[in-house]
Design an enzyme around this catalytic site. Sequence first.
Site, mmCIF file in Angstrom:
data_model
loop_
_atom_site.group_PDB
_atom_site.id
_atom_site.type_symbol
_atom_site.label_atom_id
_atom_site.label_comp_id
_atom_site.label_asym_id
_atom_site.label_seq_id
_atom_site.Cartn_x
_atom_site.Cartn_y
_atom_site.Cartn_z
ATOM 1 N N HIS A 121 2.018 4.225 -3.119
ATOM 2 C CA HIS A 121 1.993 5.697 -3.073
ATOM 3 C C HIS A 121 3.275 6.278 -3.667
ATOM 4 C CE1 HIS A 121 -1.736 6.338 -0.951
ATOM 5 N NE2 HIS A 121 -1.370 5.550 0.048
ATOM 6 N N HIS A 172 0.835 -1.206 0.000
ATOM 7 C CA HIS A 172 0.000 0.000 0.000
ATOM 8 C C HIS A 172 0.870 1.257 0.000
ATOM 9 C CE1 HIS A 172 -3.630 2.358 1.512
ATOM 10 N NE2 HIS A 172 -2.623 3.193 1.715
ATOM 11 N N GLU A 173 1.830 1.308 0.915
ATOM 12 C CA GLU A 173 2.694 2.490 1.012
ATOM 13 C C GLU A 173 3.663 2.569 -0.167
ATOM 14 O OE1 GLU A 173 1.623 4.625 2.930
ATOM 15 O OE2 GLU A 173 0.438 3.369 4.265
#
Length: 165
Positions: free
Chosen positions: A82, A78-79
């Site tokens: 980004h 998820h990170e």
Amino acid sequence: MKTSRLPIAIQQAVMRRLREKLAQANLKLGRNYPEPKLSYTQRGTSAGTAWLESYEIRLNPVLLLENSEAFIEEVVPHELAHLLVWKHFGRVAPHGKEWKWMMESVLGVPARRTHQFELQSVRRNTFPYSCKCQEHQLTVRRHNRVVRGEAVYRCVHCGEQLVAK
């Protein structure tokens, strides 16, 4: 908040997942994005944050320790997504179509905006508020905003304004 020392095996599993997903993204995108800096300094109820300008991922060590497998499978990609979206597209909506595409099509991970981890161990003081249908726990920050008259919070289910108990 309690501080935790992460076992080396968990740190190694995080790095394996990060490197695996980064290699997968670089292959699919035909790029050679560098490995981001990784730290275990995230606090509070956030599982992790991606710092675009410093190209860094900060992970919450308490939530990682308590939810190792799910955390490594979900939060790390998820990170990373980004950071990859920022490198690939520039500044766009944090959980917009580009991020969703990066998660699902490139990294092969379901695109979920929030985690479902138990937060009792990382939650600081909360203040009880209620509405028609249930009791809510507001953070110190939100409670202080209510007290100062800077904010009003409503229940997402019934729409009624939350009132301090």
